[in-house]
Design a protein around this motif. Structure first.
Motif, mmCIF file in Angstrom:
data_model
loop_
_atom_site.group_PDB
_atom_site.id
_atom_site.type_symbol
_atom_site.label_atom_id
_atom_site.label_comp_id
_atom_site.label_asym_id
_atom_site.label_seq_id
_atom_site.Cartn_x
_atom_site.Cartn_y
_atom_site.Cartn_z
ATOM 1 N N TYR A 46 27.984 -17.179 -2.389
ATOM 2 C CA TYR A 46 27.143 -18.365 -2.452
ATOM 3 C C TYR A 46 27.745 -19.391 -3.413
ATOM 4 O O TYR A 46 28.275 -19.026 -4.467
ATOM 5 N N LYS A 52 24.758 -23.294 -0.791
ATOM 6 C CA LYS A 52 24.959 -22.762 0.556
ATOM 7 C C LYS A 52 25.712 -21.433 0.518
ATOM 8 O O LYS A 52 26.447 -21.160 -0.441
ATOM 9 N N ILE A 53 25.503 -20.661 1.562
ATOM 10 C CA ILE A 53 26.283 -19.447 1.751
ATOM 11 C C ILE A 53 27.686 -19.918 2.111
ATOM 12 O O ILE A 53 27.854 -20.722 3.026
ATOM 13 N N GLU A 54 28.668 -19.472 1.374
ATOM 14 C CA GLU A 54 30.007 -20.062 1.535
ATOM 15 C C GLU A 54 31.067 -18.970 1.441
ATOM 16 O O GLU A 54 31.132 -18.256 0.457
ATOM 17 N N TYR A 55 31.872 -18.891 2.469
ATOM 18 C CA TYR A 55 32.903 -17.845 2.516
ATOM 19 C C TYR A 55 34.048 -18.152 1.542
ATOM 20 O O TYR A 55 34.654 -17.263 0.986
#
Lengths: 153, 262
Positions: A46, A52-55
């Motif tokens: 995150y 945001k959920i983020e790779y």
């Protein structure tokens, strides 16, 4: 199952160390997103800054993408207003391209960069502080370069 | 037919409150269920549990006879094409369309690059073109309209080639054109008979016995009645369910129509 569970969480923990947000470059954190007994079902990376959920992307790739976008005024979103958000989306776009290429070329793996990276700070348009010794060395190199040019003439 | 999902005494407690209590439900393969209930009756909670996105606190839940907790929950999520605005709107805000759609392939909420191939990306772009959203690839989820979000969640589910399609109030908030398209999409899935389908709605006008074969009525977090569509959706049962006298008719196109008796 237990191994799979811990493997994914461990991988995310590792990734948080060598990656940053594709949009803003901030640190990523391992966060519990949903309630579930199985850790692998509830834990994601995150970005607190972007919320945001983020790779994420390798930090080196982010720096390179940001420099590219700024130097070339790269714009994949011509319909958007010229603001910070557009800049971030452009950087993220180039990050996606860069990380694809790095992975395709085998230059990244599950621990980050698979090869030593020497970032060319001059090309990246960053200000650097040159110590006195290094300055003398650079002047010497410049002299040698000038002499070699004169010899060629 | 074999049961694909079985719930026995299933419940979910949050503090002192039960969101769901003692749900017994057997879903056979390729069956097509309609789930009806008032606001707050636990429909989304139940479906998010069945889809592996929420945990249960009581009872037992099995996938082909094996307990959910003994399985790879991400694999279950991939098999369950969970399409729920009301669930995903709570989780996704600033995430890009591309990330959240591709995340469906791994059953996670965030991207997992290791399971994404260039074929998947091409497929996603093709699907986006089919619904006219090709220019939304990099957009944030929160920028999309209700209809666009619904479409993206459908694409997310379809990418993973699920066995069960779970549609949670898919028509809510859609304009007439989008509703018509959604009806065609649901009919398409129902006619194919390739998927087991669970369809949640408040509206009888979305239900036709030609599309669905079973119905589950939910009230106050519990199952009020379940059975064949025509056994459950009739004036007598629905009057009892709504605690108001109602009349159920069939319209020309086969869909139900509910009217309140004065």
């Amino acid at each position: 199952m237990a191994n799979e569970k811990s493997l994914r969480v461990e991988r995310l923990k590792q990734r948080a160390k060598y990656c940053c947000c594709r949009y803003c470059g901030s640190e990523l954190h391992v966060r519990q997103i949903v309630f579930h007994t199985q850790a692998m079902a509830r834990i994601e990376l995150y970005c607190d800054q972007c919320q945001k959920i983020e790779y994420g992307v390798e930090k080196e790739a982010y720096a390179s993408a940001k420099a590219f976008v700024e130097a070339n005024q790269f714009n994949h979103f011509p319909d958007m207003e010229d603001n910070e958000q557009r800049l971030q989306m452009n950087v993220a776009k180039v990050c996606n391209i860069t990380s694809w290429q790095l992975r395709y070329l085998g230059l990244t793996n599950e621990t980050g960069m698979a090869v030593p990276v020497h970032i060319n700070e001059y090309a990246m348009e960053q200000c650097t502080t040159v110590e006195e010794d290094r300055l003398e060395q650079l002047l010497e190199e410049a002299d040698q370069w000038m002499q070699s040019l004169q010899q060629e003439d | 037919m074999d049961a694909i999902i079985t719930a026995r005494g299933l419940g979910c407690q949050s503090g002192d409150r039960f969101l769901l209590k003692n749900v017994n439900w057997e879903i056979e393969e390729k069956s097509r269920w309609i789930i009806l209930g008032m606001n707050g009756s636990g429909k989304t909670t139940l479906l998010s549990m069945l889809s592996g996105y929420q945990d249960y606190t009581h009872g037992e839940l099995t996938w082909r006879g094996v307990d959910y907790r003994k399985q790879d929950i991400l694999e279950i999520r991939r098999k369950m094409g969970f399409i729920s605005n009301s669930y995903f709107d709570r989780i996704y805000q600033n995430e890009s369309v591309m990330d959240l759609a591709l995340a469906g392939l791994s059953g996670t909420l965030g991207l997992e690059e290791t399971c994404i191939t260039s074929a998947h990306v091409r497929k996603l772009k093709r699907l986006l073109e089919r619904v006219g959203l090709q220019d939304r690839l990099d957009a944030s989820y929160s920028w999309l309209s209700k209809g666009e979000r619904q479409n993206i969640l459908i694409l997310r589910a379809l990418l993973a080639q699920p066995e069960v399609m779970v549609l949670d109030e898919p028509m809510t908030g859609l304009d007439v054109v989008m509703k018509h398209k959604m009806k065609r999409f649901v009919k398409g899935i129902a006619d194919e008979r390739r998927h087991t389908m669970l369809y949640v709605t408040h509206h009888f006008e979305e239900i036709s016995p030609d599309l669905f074969d079973h119905c589950l009525l939910m009230r106050h977090g519990q199952v009020y009645r379940s059975g064949g569509v025509e056994d459950v959706i009739n004036s007598e049962v629905i009057s009892g369910f709504l605690q108001k006298p109602v009349k159920i008719d069939r319209m020309k196109d086969g869909y139900y129509h509910l009217s309140f008796k004065s």
